[in-house]
Motif scaffolding. Structure first.
Motif, mmCIF file in Angstrom:
data_model
loop_
_atom_site.group_PDB
_atom_site.id
_atom_site.type_symbol
_atom_site.label_atom_id
_atom_site.label_comp_id
_atom_site.label_asym_id
_atom_site.label_seq_id
_atom_site.Cartn_x
_atom_site.Cartn_y
_atom_site.Cartn_z
ATOM 1 N N ILE A 181 43.874 42.301 49.212
ATOM 2 C CA ILE A 181 42.522 42.260 48.655
ATOM 3 C C ILE A 181 42.010 43.685 48.494
ATOM 4 N N PRO A 182 41.558 44.069 47.304
ATOM 5 C CA PRO A 182 41.033 45.419 47.117
ATOM 6 C C PRO A 182 39.709 45.614 47.850
ATOM 7 N N ASP A 183 39.379 46.861 48.131
ATOM 8 C CA ASP A 183 38.066 47.178 48.685
ATOM 9 C C ASP A 183 36.977 46.722 47.714
ATOM 10 N N GLY A 231 38.557 32.254 46.737
ATOM 11 C CA GLY A 231 38.385 31.204 45.743
ATOM 12 C C GLY A 231 38.841 31.510 44.335
ATOM 13 N N VAL A 232 39.691 32.528 44.146
ATOM 14 C CA VAL A 232 40.075 32.895 42.781
ATOM 15 C C VAL A 232 41.435 32.353 42.349
ATOM 16 N N SER A 233 42.268 31.953 43.310
ATOM 17 C CA SER A 233 43.662 31.648 42.975
ATOM 18 C C SER A 233 43.798 30.548 41.938
ATOM 19 N N ILE A 234 43.108 29.437 42.127
ATOM 20 C CA ILE A 234 43.380 28.252 41.310
ATOM 21 C C ILE A 234 42.722 28.339 39.938
ATOM 22 N N THR A 235 41.389 28.491 39.887
ATOM 23 C CA THR A 235 40.721 28.457 38.590
ATOM 24 C C THR A 235 41.048 29.698 37.763
ATOM 25 N N TYR A 236 40.877 30.875 38.342
ATOM 26 C CA TYR A 236 41.182 32.093 37.604
ATOM 27 C C TYR A 236 42.687 32.241 37.381
ATOM 28 N N GLY A 237 43.471 31.821 38.370
ATOM 29 C CA GLY A 237 44.925 31.890 38.208
ATOM 30 C C GLY A 237 45.405 31.016 37.065
ATOM 31 N N ALA A 268 37.233 37.000 28.173
ATOM 32 C CA ALA A 268 36.387 38.165 27.879
ATOM 33 C C ALA A 268 36.978 39.431 28.479
ATOM 34 N N ALA A 269 37.511 39.329 29.701
ATOM 35 C CA ALA A 269 38.118 40.498 30.343
ATOM 36 C C ALA A 269 39.341 40.982 29.578
ATOM 37 N N MET A 270 40.008 40.071 28.863
ATOM 38 C CA MET A 270 41.188 40.425 28.079
ATOM 39 C C MET A 270 40.831 40.932 26.686
ATOM 40 N N ILE A 322 43.592 39.643 38.924
ATOM 41 C CA ILE A 322 42.300 38.950 39.054
ATOM 42 C C ILE A 322 41.432 39.629 40.109
ATOM 43 N N LEU A 323 42.014 39.925 41.268
ATOM 44 C CA LEU A 323 41.245 40.570 42.333
ATOM 45 C C LEU A 323 40.778 41.966 41.918
ATOM 46 N N ASP A 324 41.610 42.672 41.160
ATOM 47 C CA ASP A 324 41.196 43.991 40.667
ATOM 48 C C ASP A 324 40.017 43.849 39.711
ATOM 49 N N TRP A 325 40.036 42.818 38.852
ATOM 50 C CA TRP A 325 38.919 42.583 37.936
ATOM 51 C C TRP A 325 37.648 42.210 38.707
ATOM 52 N N VAL A 326 37.805 41.438 39.792
ATOM 53 C CA VAL A 326 36.640 41.117 40.630
ATOM 54 C C VAL A 326 36.078 42.402 41.235
ATOM 55 N N ALA A 327 36.965 43.289 41.688
ATOM 56 C CA ALA A 327 36.525 44.543 42.313
ATOM 57 C C ALA A 327 35.741 45.416 41.337
ATOM 58 N N THR A 328 36.109 45.399 40.055
ATOM 59 C CA THR A 328 35.429 46.231 39.066
ATOM 60 C C THR A 328 34.221 45.534 38.443
ATOM 61 N N GLY A 329 34.017 44.249 38.780
ATOM 62 C CA GLY A 329 32.893 43.520 38.228
ATOM 63 C C GLY A 329 33.180 42.822 36.918
ATOM 64 N N SER A 330 34.423 42.873 36.439
ATOM 65 C CA SER A 330 34.773 42.189 35.186
ATOM 66 C C SER A 330 34.756 40.677 35.356
ATOM 67 N N LEU A 331 35.008 40.207 36.569
ATOM 68 C CA LEU A 331 34.929 38.774 36.893
ATOM 69 C C LEU A 331 33.868 38.583 37.971
#
Length: 328
Positions: free
Chosen positions: A108-110, A119-125, A161-163, A282-291
């Motif tokens: 998990i990123p900082d 909670g990101v694995s299933i829906t975002y995955g 959108a992130a893509m 996905i976790l990197d995108w969450v860390a940057t606020g994209s998700l």
């Protein structure tokens, strides 16, 4: 350690919390001290024996976790005690500690909370696997998400959108469409207020949609397919409407298009390295606020029945997450 146990197939109301012995890691495993365990609708089914997977009793529900590596077994490289990790388990996560194959873990990123990471694995995955691995979505293409206001749909809106895609959210009602806009949709279509085929063609200037992400099935499938662009890709993700549509195959021929199945759970089993790469992205995108990775409500482990009732009664907005005692 405390664990939520399903000892009989009575549904969520039959779940109890008991003390169990702590696990020891086998070769290739680590023991994770669970901080958060995300719950999903399938947890209401698996505890009734009505899900596609039927684990032996007793078992713990909870397919997604985040936590901290506690101990590391032999033949494990790349992880050490203290690492923050997330994992998709299928089931078995609603307990304070769990032994997990190291090949299922993602760091998990900082800046990403335990609750969000769980909670990101299933829906975002599923969304990333569908849009990138199956549809080969390119920046600048258009994506229409059917059932865009639900959990799976909102994840697809955000991922597309992130893509770099132009995202068309298809849902019913102003309030649901407003939520889609907040999650990154560029265009909104109320399928109950307009002809879906015409509306999708109108918002693409008559060109049609490059990718359809269909979580719904039912009556929306054929008009959406008729609104596809040349060489479009129709992603079959789920059938939330309860109706599996029958598609006239001549439409695929006339559009030069493809109908593509998105079976994320099977893809994870067949290619764990690809799953881990997607989860890291996905976790990197969450860390940057994209998700956004919206967490709707958290519950202590002892309130698992109440937590699942929020899901079964369709009152959840965002993820419902169980917190283990050390995270309360």
């Amino acid at each position: 350690m405390k664990a939520v146990l399903c000892k009989s197939l009575e549904g969520p109301k039959g779940l109890i919390v008991e003390e169990l012995c702590e696990p020891e890691p086998a070769a290739g495993e680590v023991v994770v001290a669970v901080r958060a365990c995300a719950l999903n609708f399938f947890d209401t089914l698996i505890t009734r024996g009505k899900y596609q997977f039927k684990p032996d009793l007793p078992f713990s529900p909870g397919g997604e976790i985040s936590g901290i590596v506690q101990t590391v077994g032999s033949d494990v490289a790349g992880f050490q005690p203290g690492d923050r990790v997330a994992a998709y388990l299928g089931w078995g996560g609603a307990r304070e500690k769990v032994a997990v194959g190291a090949d299922k873990l993602t760091k998990i990123p900082d800046g990403v909370s335990d609750e969000a990471a769980s909670g990101v694995s299933i829906t975002y995955g599923t969304a990333l696997h569908g849009l990138r691995d199956r549809a080969d979505l390119q920046a600048g293409e258009t994506v229409a998400v059917l059932g865009a206001s639900g959990g799976a749909g909102l994840a697809a809106v955000e991922i597309a959108a992130a893509m770099g895609a132009k995202v068309i959210a298809v849902a019913s009602g102003e309030s649901k469409l407003a939520v889609c806009r907040q999650h990154g949709a560029h265009e909104l279509v109320d399928y109950k207020q307009s002809d879906l085929k015409t509306a999708l063609r109108d918002v693409t200037g008559g060109r049609g949609v490059d990718v359809i992400y269909d979580c719904v099935g039912g009556d929306s499938a054929e008009p959406a397919l008729r609104a596809m662009a040349w060489e479009g890709r129709y992603l079959v993700v789920g059938f939330a409407s309860g109706d599996i549509p029958k598609i006239p195959l001549n439409l695929l021929l006339l559009k030069g298009s493809s109908a593509v199945g998105v079976f994320w759970g099977e893809a994870v089993k067949r290619d764990l390295p690809a799953h881990r790469r997607n989860t890291q992205q996905i976790l990197d995108w969450v860390a940057t606020g994209s998700l956004k990775a919206l967490v709707g409500k958290t519950f202590p482990i002892g309130e698992v029945v109440e937590a699942l009732s929020v899901i079964s009664e369709r009152k959840a907005v965002g993820k419902i997450v169980l917190l283990m005692p050390q995270a309360e």
